[in-house]
Structure formats: structure tokens, C-alpha cells
Write an enzyme that holds these catalytic residues in place. Structure first.
Site, PDB file in Angstrom:
ATOM      1  N   ARG A  66       1.181  -1.366  -0.148  1.00 16.13           N
ATOM      2  CA  ARG A  66      -0.134  -0.062  -0.086  1.00 16.13           C
ATOM      3  C   ARG A  66       1.194   1.214  -0.238  1.00 16.13           C
ATOM      4  O   ARG A  66       0.425   2.204  -0.325  1.00 16.13           O
ATOM      5  CB  ARG A  66      -0.447   0.027   1.113  1.00 16.13           C
ATOM      6  CG  ARG A  66      -1.726   1.045   1.431  1.00 16.13           C
ATOM      7  CD  ARG A  66      -2.955   1.567   2.132  1.00 16.13           C
ATOM      8  NE  ARG A  66      -2.891   0.017   3.560  1.00 16.13           N
ATOM      9  CZ  ARG A  66      -2.438  -0.094   4.229  1.00 16.13           C
ATOM     10  NH1 ARG A  66      -1.795   1.688   4.572  1.00 16.13           N
ATOM     11  NH2 ARG A  66      -2.177  -0.429   5.809  1.00 16.13           N
ATOM     12  N   TYR A 119     -18.448  15.166 -14.219  1.00 17.41           N
ATOM     13  CA  TYR A 119     -19.208  13.355 -14.649  1.00 17.41           C
ATOM     14  C   TYR A 119     -19.600  14.291 -13.171  1.00 17.41           C
ATOM     15  O   TYR A 119     -19.597  14.412 -12.229  1.00 17.41           O
ATOM     16  CB  TYR A 119     -17.284  13.102 -14.337  1.00 17.41           C
ATOM     17  CG  TYR A 119     -17.826  11.382 -14.103  1.00 17.41           C
ATOM     18  CD1 TYR A 119     -18.198  11.084 -14.886  1.00 17.41           C
ATOM     19  CD2 TYR A 119     -17.881  11.161 -12.371  1.00 17.41           C
ATOM     20  CE1 TYR A 119     -19.507   9.997 -14.274  1.00 17.41           C
ATOM     21  CE2 TYR A 119     -17.705  10.456 -12.748  1.00 17.41           C
ATOM     22  CZ  TYR A 119     -18.423   8.860 -13.223  1.00 17.41           C
ATOM     23  OH  TYR A 119     -19.636   7.539 -13.031  1.00 17.41           O
ATOM     24  N   ASP A 191      -9.694  18.574 -14.384  1.00 19.27           N
ATOM     25  CA  ASP A 191      -9.649  16.430 -14.909  1.00 19.27           C
ATOM     26  C   ASP A 191      -9.162  17.035 -15.871  1.00 19.27           C
ATOM     27  O   ASP A 191      -9.544  17.611 -16.906  1.00 19.27           O
ATOM     28  CB  ASP A 191     -11.140  16.687 -14.323  1.00 19.27           C
ATOM     29  CG  ASP A 191     -11.123  14.884 -14.484  1.00 19.27           C
ATOM     30  OD1 ASP A 191     -10.887  14.440 -16.061  1.00 19.27           O
ATOM     31  OD2 ASP A 191     -12.694  14.226 -13.690  1.00 19.27           O
ATOM     32  N   LYS A 216     -10.142   5.891 -18.588  1.00 18.74           N
ATOM     33  CA  LYS A 216     -10.211   6.310 -19.755  1.00 18.74           C
ATOM     34  C   LYS A 216      -8.991   5.925 -20.987  1.00 18.74           C
ATOM     35  O   LYS A 216      -8.856   4.621 -20.757  1.00 18.74           O
ATOM     36  CB  LYS A 216     -10.689   7.483 -20.117  1.00 18.74           C
ATOM     37  CG  LYS A 216     -11.855   7.649 -18.963  1.00 18.74           C
ATOM     38  CD  LYS A 216     -13.017   6.907 -19.166  1.00 18.74           C
ATOM     39  CE  LYS A 216     -14.530   7.124 -17.683  1.00 18.74           C
ATOM     40  NZ  LYS A 216     -13.871   6.582 -16.431  1.00 18.74           N
TER      41      LYS A 216
HETATM   42  O1  P1T Z   1     -14.687   6.175 -13.598  1.00 17.16           O
HETATM   43  P1  P1T Z   1     -13.495   6.360 -12.440  1.00 17.16           P
HETATM   44  O2  P1T Z   1     -12.357   5.699 -13.048  1.00 17.16           O
HETATM   45  O3  P1T Z   1     -13.448   6.210 -11.332  1.00 17.16           O
HETATM   46  O4  P1T Z   1     -13.373   7.413 -12.881  1.00 17.16           O
HETATM   47  C1  P1T Z   1     -14.532   9.006 -12.866  1.00 17.16           C
HETATM   48  C2  P1T Z   1     -14.078  10.244 -13.588  1.00 17.16           C
HETATM   49  C3  P1T Z   1     -13.877  11.255 -13.364  1.00 17.16           C
HETATM   50  N1  P1T Z   1     -13.763  11.814 -14.417  1.00 17.16           N
HETATM   51  C4  P1T Z   1     -14.300  11.870 -15.385  1.00 17.16           C
HETATM   52  C5  P1T Z   1     -13.973  13.616 -16.434  1.00 17.16           C
HETATM   53  C6  P1T Z   1     -14.739  11.111 -15.268  1.00 17.16           C
HETATM   54  O5  P1T Z   1     -15.348  10.705 -17.325  1.00 17.16           O
HETATM   55  C7  P1T Z   1     -14.801   9.845 -15.052  1.00 17.16           C
HETATM   56  C8  P1T Z   1     -15.898   8.844 -14.974  1.00 17.16           C
HETATM   57  N2  P1T Z   1     -16.684   9.076 -16.449  1.00 17.16           N
HETATM   58  C9  P1T Z   1     -17.711   7.765 -16.200  1.00 17.16           C
HETATM   59  C10 P1T Z   1     -17.704   6.612 -15.978  1.00 17.16           C
HETATM   60  C11 P1T Z   1     -17.907   8.129 -18.103  1.00 17.16           C
HETATM   61  O6  P1T Z   1     -18.530   7.345 -18.531  1.00 17.16           O
HETATM   62  O7  P1T Z   1     -18.653   9.385 -18.242  1.00 17.16           O
END
Ligand code: P1T
Length: 400
Positions: A66, A119, A191, A216
Site C-alpha cells: 500500500r 462528470y 480533470d 479512460k
Molecule cells: O470511473 P472512474 O475511474 O472512477 O473515474 C471517474 C471520472 C472522473 N473524471 C471524469 C471526467 C470522468 O469521466 C470519470 C468517469 N466517467 C465515466 C465513467 C463516464 O462514462 O463518463
């Protein structure tokens, strides 16, 4: 951590003078030629959860997974290199990265100014998570930087933007907002998930913290859940790293390896995503059943000039409205054969969704409508397939 240990992967980062695609392949993964090492060309996956020591009072470089893991560190070094950051941290999801940033940098009574388009999960974290601990968030249309400044109050500590936003593809003028943040002593968090560091480097534009959902474009193949934070300030890094370890939301070794593997093709993937997205956007813009197309690469996008000024490309994400009602959007989506109807984005395959009932369903209908997330809005993550197949699929699905 004042200085990096001698064999920390950041020490192996190629000189920043090397190009992005070179760093995407090599950064953090310099072969290890020390005595007894194997010289692996790809960073190996270290799965051990704990590391032995020979003397009780003398821990080695690694103690417990961790706190430290060589595969995660290789990824953190690669991510830092690509964002032109001094430090990188990898987390178990984008939301875990966000949670850790908020835990580390805010306390009860603090105020955050956030883009009104974010998001859905991020807004939910502010409203149904941190609000319970006394962190207040104001939402502004940050396409107008002066509205960010207008929202500043004595308790303000942070500005939080996406650019482009999810799902309305609005842009924040990162340089202008960074100046406002600096003037008022606020931490600017950007972001950068939608453009990836290939097209945009917010730290170079004045941001303090970059957030990514690794899930992503960085992962790129829809098979890793992960997140990242990138910073230049050693003080911010120390606070974030402390909370990364204390909350424990670290990216596991196997997922770190998959992300290292995915990033090696980031440059070529992003070029193809963008090429296909522009062609899809141009096709949709001319279609009689489409009422608006939101893609920063189109001249019709109200912030097209800003897109060109602060990023080196427009990315692979776009949104559009079909004419009619929400039911028409559903009919269209269910007729598609090449596009996959699914949440998420940034993978090699084209994904498509209706934010109102999928990614942004956690927002109240009135709140969605106030900012323009209509029931007819469709969000597309344009993949790297043959663009002719993508356009043919959209064309047939629009003939309902
Ligand atoms: O899903 P995760 O890895 O926890 O990420 C969250 C997140 C953070 N910032 C942005 C701009 C995002 O688009 C997302 C996650 N978004 C999706 C799952 C979606 O379909 O838009």
C-alpha cells in the site's frame, strides 16, 4: 520526501527534451542493469504485498504494497513525465484519486468553486460525500472565468474544473482561471481525462493538480479501473501521498502494469480518436435529424479558438442532440450495431450513451436541464475503428 531515492523510477525518466511519444514508450521503464537485475524491457509486475528486511530497524526501499510498489511507481513516473509533472500518484479509480485529493487538501468549513458541468460522479462526491463533512461547493459556468472570481469568498480553498467538460464539451480557460486562483490563494484542480496529456497539459497552463480517470484514454482498452493525480509542488505531493497511503486507495500492481502497457500507444491512439471524431462530428453536423453538435474541433463550437490556444488537439469525445424527444434518442441508440451502448469512454472501441439516463442520472432532472443535459443529448466516445464503418452505423441508426 525531499529527494527521490537513487533507484526510484523517476530517476530513469528520459530527459524532458524527448518527445511525448518517446516518453510514452520509455518513461518509468528504464531497464535495470544493476547487479542481479534482469534488464526487463517492460516493467515487471511485482505482486508481493510485503517486502522482507534483514534487520529489524532497517527497512529496505520497499516495506508494504500500500505504501510502495515498484510497478505502480513505474507507472507514476510515466504519468508524471507525460503531464510534465514532478510527481505522480496512481489510485484504484478516478473517484479514488478525487476523494484522496479532497481529503488531503480540504477541511470542514472550506469552500470549493466547481464547473457547473462535471462528470455526474464527481458532483455526487461533492454533494453526497464531502458536503456531509462541511465542505461547501458552488457551481459556476466556468466558460466565463470572471464567474469563477465572482464566486470567491473568504472560505474558498479550491477551484475544480474539467476541460472539456463531461458531457457538454465546455472549456475552461485554464490560464485565466489559474491566474484567478493564484491571486486568491486557491488550489486549481483540472480533470484532464477527456484530452489526456497527449493533447493538453494543465500544469503547464498554471494548474496545481491534474486529475485523471486512468480507466479512460490512459488505460485505453476498457479493461482497467484506475485514477491518477499529478503535481509539481513537493508540499502538495507529500500531502497527497500521505493520504494515498492512509486511505489505501492505491492502483494494484496488475492494473498498473496494464496501464503502463496501454500508455505506450497513447500518442497513436489519440491521433486516430481525433481523426475519427472530427469526421463523425462533421457528418452529424450536416444530418437533418441532429439539432446540435458539441465538439471543440468544429468551427461552430463557441470556444473553438480557446481549444486551439490551450490544447494541441480536440480529442475523441463529442456530444450531440437528436431532434425529437428522449424516446427518439433511445430508439437511435438501440439501433446502433458498431457503436456499443455503454457508459465510460476512451477505449479503442466506440462507446455511446445517453447522459440523462446513464452517466448523469445521479443529477436531478431540473439540475440537468438547467445546464443543458437534455433527454435528447447523446455522448460519443469515438473509437479507432474504420471511420467509414462508424459513419455508416450512425447513418442507418438515424433512419428510424
Ligand atoms: O470511473 P472512474 O475511474 O472512477 O473515474 C471517474 C471520472 C472522473 N473524471 C471524469 C471526467 C470522468 O469521466 C470519470 C468517469 N466517467 C465515466 C465513467 C463516464 O462514462 O463518463
Amino acid at each position: 520526501m525531499a529527494t527521490l531515492p537513487q533507484h526510484h523510477p523517476l530517476k530513469g525518466n528520459p530527459a524532458p527534451a524527448q518527445g511525448f511519444a518517446t516518453r510514452a514508450v520509455h518513461a518509468g521503464e528504464k531497464p535495470d542493469f544493476r547487479e542481479g537485475a534482469t534488464g526487463d524491457v517492460a516493467a515487471p509486475i511485482h505482486l508481493a504485498t510485503t517486502y522482507a528486511r534483514q534487520k529489524v530497524a532497517q527497512p529496505g526501499r520497499y516495506e508494504y504494497v500500500r505504501s510502495q510498489n515498484p510497478t505502480r511507481e513505474a507507472l507514476e513516473a510515466k504519468l508524471a513525465s507525460l503531464e510534465n509533472a514532478r510527481y505522480g500518484l496512481a489510485f484504484s479509480s478516478g473517484m479514488a484519486a478525487e476523494t484522496t485529493a479532497l481529503l488531503a487538501l480540504l477541511k470542514a468549513g472550506d469552500h470549493v468553486i466547481a464547473f457547473d458541468d462535471l462528470y455526474g460522479g464527481t458532483k455526487r462526491l461533492f454533494e453526497q460525500g464531502f458536503a456531509n463533512f462541511g465542505v461547501e461547493t458552488s457551481y459556476v459556468d466556468a466558460t466565463n472565468a470572471s464567474l469563477v472570481e465572482k464566486a470567491v469568498k473568504p472560505s474558498s480553498k479550491m477551484v475544480w474544473v474539467e476541460s472539456p467538460t463531461n458531457p457538454l464539451m465546455k472549456l475552461a480557460d485554464i490560464r485565466a482561471i489559474a491566474e484567478i486562483a493564484r491571486k486568491h490563494g486557491l488550489i486549481l484542480v483540472v480533470d484532464n481525462t477527456f484530452l489526456s496529456p497527449y493533447f493538453q497539459k494543465p500544469l503547464d497552463l498554471g494548474a496545481d493538480v491534474v486529475v485523471h480517470s486512468i480507466t479512460k484514454y490512459l488505460g485505453g482498452h476498457s479493461d482497467v479501473l484506475g485514477g491518477a493525480l499529478l503535481v509539481n509542488s513537493e508540499q502538495l505531493y507529500e500531502r497527497l501521498q500521505f493520504h494515498q497511503n492512509s486511505s489505501g486507495a492505491v492502483l494494484p500492481p496488475f492494473d498498473s502494469y496494464l496501464t503502463l502497457r496501454g500508455i505506450k500507444t497513447l500518442a497513436v491512439r489519440m491521433e486516430q480518436h481525433q481523426k475519427n471524431a472530427l469526421a463523425v462530428a462533421q457528418f452529424l453536423e450536416k444530418h437533418p435529424k441532429v439539432s446540435r453538435v458539441l465538439y471543440p474541433g468544429l468551427e461552430s463550437h463557441p470556444q473553438h479558438e480557446l481549444a486551439k490556444a490551450q490544447a494541441s488537439g480536440f480529442g475523441g469525445m463529442l456530444s450531440f442532440d437528436v431532434k425529437g424527444a428522449g424516446a427518439d434518442a433511445e430508439t437511435f441508440l438501440e439501433r446502433l450495431r458498431v457503436f456499443t451502448l455503454a457508459e465510460s469512454l476512451g477505449g479503442v472501441e466506440s462507446l455511446i450513451e445517453q447522459p440523462a439516463q446513464m452517466t448523469h442520472v445521479s443529477l436531478e432532472k431540473a439540475e440537468r436541464e438547467k445546464i443543458g443535459i437534455t433527454d435528447t443529448l447523446i455522448r460519443v466516445s469515438v473509437g479507432i475503428e474504420e471511420v467509414a464503418d462508424l459513419i455508416a452505423d450512425l447513418k442507418q441508426a438515424l433512419e428510424w
